[in-house]
Design a protein around this motif. Structure first.
Motif, mmCIF file in Angstrom:
data_model
loop_
_atom_site.group_PDB
_atom_site.id
_atom_site.type_symbol
_atom_site.label_atom_id
_atom_site.label_comp_id
_atom_site.label_asym_id
_atom_site.label_seq_id
_atom_site.Cartn_x
_atom_site.Cartn_y
_atom_site.Cartn_z
ATOM 1 N N THR A 32 32.498 40.118 6.387
ATOM 2 C CA THR A 32 33.232 40.159 7.651
ATOM 3 C C THR A 32 32.656 39.208 8.696
ATOM 4 O O THR A 32 33.287 38.957 9.722
ATOM 5 C CB THR A 32 33.232 41.589 8.196
ATOM 6 O OG1 THR A 32 31.893 42.117 8.124
ATOM 7 C CG2 THR A 32 34.165 42.474 7.382
ATOM 8 N N CYS A 33 31.455 38.704 8.457
ATOM 9 C CA CYS A 33 30.818 37.676 9.306
ATOM 10 C C CYS A 33 30.261 36.629 8.334
ATOM 11 O O CYS A 33 29.065 36.671 8.000
ATOM 12 C CB CYS A 33 29.698 38.266 10.152
ATOM 13 S SG CYS A 33 30.210 39.569 11.293
ATOM 14 N N ASP A 128 30.412 46.076 9.393
ATOM 15 C CA ASP A 128 29.918 44.859 8.732
ATOM 16 C C ASP A 128 28.888 45.201 7.653
ATOM 17 O O ASP A 128 28.909 44.636 6.555
ATOM 18 C CB ASP A 128 29.291 43.920 9.762
ATOM 19 C CG ASP A 128 30.280 43.377 10.774
ATOM 20 O OD1 ASP A 128 31.469 43.237 10.430
ATOM 21 O OD2 ASP A 128 29.865 43.103 11.915
ATOM 22 N N ALA A 131 30.556 46.671 4.674
ATOM 23 C CA ALA A 131 31.255 45.636 3.919
ATOM 24 C C ALA A 131 30.292 44.857 3.028
ATOM 25 O O ALA A 131 30.657 44.413 1.936
ATOM 26 C CB ALA A 131 31.984 44.696 4.869
ATOM 27 N N HIS A 137 37.761 46.323 1.674
ATOM 28 C CA HIS A 137 37.738 46.594 3.106
ATOM 29 C C HIS A 137 38.633 47.775 3.452
ATOM 30 O O HIS A 137 38.352 48.515 4.397
ATOM 31 C CB HIS A 137 38.170 45.337 3.876
ATOM 32 C CG HIS A 137 37.147 44.255 3.841
ATOM 33 N ND1 HIS A 137 37.300 43.068 4.525
ATOM 34 C CD2 HIS A 137 35.956 44.175 3.200
ATOM 35 C CE1 HIS A 137 36.246 42.303 4.297
ATOM 36 N NE2 HIS A 137 35.421 42.948 3.502
ATOM 37 N N ARG A 229 37.976 41.865 11.952
ATOM 38 C CA ARG A 229 37.333 42.382 10.742
ATOM 39 C C ARG A 229 38.350 42.672 9.643
ATOM 40 O O ARG A 229 37.989 42.717 8.478
ATOM 41 C CB ARG A 229 36.559 43.661 11.055
ATOM 42 C CG ARG A 229 35.082 43.486 11.325
ATOM 43 C CD ARG A 229 34.742 42.514 12.400
ATOM 44 N NE ARG A 229 33.306 42.377 12.584
ATOM 45 C CZ ARG A 229 32.755 41.732 13.612
ATOM 46 N NH1 ARG A 229 33.522 41.160 14.535
ATOM 47 N NH2 ARG A 229 31.438 41.631 13.696
ATOM 48 N N LEU A 230 39.601 42.933 9.998
ATOM 49 C CA LEU A 230 40.660 43.247 9.046
ATOM 50 C C LEU A 230 41.920 42.494 9.448
ATOM 51 O O LEU A 230 42.078 42.117 10.618
ATOM 52 C CB LEU A 230 40.978 44.745 9.063
ATOM 53 C CG LEU A 230 39.963 45.748 8.538
ATOM 54 C CD1 LEU A 230 40.519 47.160 8.735
ATOM 55 C CD2 LEU A 230 39.648 45.497 7.079
#
Length: 252
Positions: A32-33, A128, A131, A137, A229-230
């Motif tokens: 997510t990052c 995060d 994930a 997710h 994030r989604l």
């Protein structure tokens, strides 16, 4: 939501973040990052926790920059993160309700601001960390939503839209005026109208006139989507407005 509720969520989310990071390992990628590994996530969030603690504990009434991230890793890094998180929770728990210190978004009090901000900061980064452990997710988001509940997620949407993006530094701008509607279907009154222009976004609660695009779904999914994030659960109308948000709404 009350300040004490935010502190309890902060306490739980910090513990969960550390546990997920430990299980993933500090070498794990954070999907997510994409620029981060788990060690970067722990260093960043740990520095933010210590930065927030100092304002409340030491009563600083002017901005102070964050410290440099430590060169720690592995078990030492996890212990450092847990120690800083614990001190933040204890500091907020024991602070006087009328404590005076610097804060950067409108709030009923500095203490209310820091409790709310750190609860949301930690919750998003806990996602995060989860994930980074693997799994889809969607599965992670379902567990996240069940633990946090729609009221907290809706509050996070409100903080983001009417707090962060009301600031001059927001990059969520459009050369052509556009209107984005955000609708959380599982929370009463959780509807926002966001006017995008060359100025910082202007967000209001409720349906304020027609919208070019609406993003809708459960509050927790929208919360994570607005923080990039989604994907958005559902997009109706001009999807380019939702894509503009995704491309330009990163928060510094």
């Amino acid at each position: 939501m009350e300040t004490a509720e935010f502190i309890r969520i902060l306490e739980r989310e910090g513990r969960s973040l550390a546990s997920a990071a430990e299980r993933a390992g500090t070498d794990a990628k954070v999907p997510t990052c994409p620029q981060w590994q788990v060690r970067d996530l722990l260093r960043h969030t740990g520095v933010v926790h210590r930065w927030a603690t100092a304002f409340v504990a030491e009563g600083h009434t002017a901005f102070r920059p964050m410290a440099d991230e430590p060169a720690l890793d592995g078990e030492e890094l996890l212990a450092w993160f847990r120690s800083g998180h614990r001190r933040l929770v204890d500091t907020l728990d024991s602070a006087a309700p009328d404590v005076e210190c610097w804060h950067f978004l409108p709030a009923p009090s500095p203490l209310a601001f820091w409790a709310r901000r750190q609860a949301h900061e930690t919750a998003v980064h806990r996602f995060d960390a989860e994930a980074a452990r693997g799994g889809t997710h969607g599965e992670i988001a379902r567990d996240f939503a069940a633990e946090l509940g729609p009221d907290f997620a809706a509050d996070g949407i409100d903080e983001l839209l009417r707090g962060f993006h009301a600031r001059a530094k927001s990059g969520a701008r459009s050369a052509e005026p556009r209107v984005l509607r955000v609708r959380a279907g599982d929370t009463d009154g959780a509807v926002w109208t966001v006017r995008l222009s060359e100025e910082p976004p202007a967000a209001e609660r409720g349906e304020q006139g027609p919208a070019d695009c609406e993003v809708s779904g459960p509050a927790a999914d929208l919360y994570l989507a607005l923080w990039n994030r989604l994907p958005f659960p559902r997009v109706t109308g001009d999807a380019s407005v939702a894509e503009l948000w995704r491309q330009r709404s990163a928060v510094d």
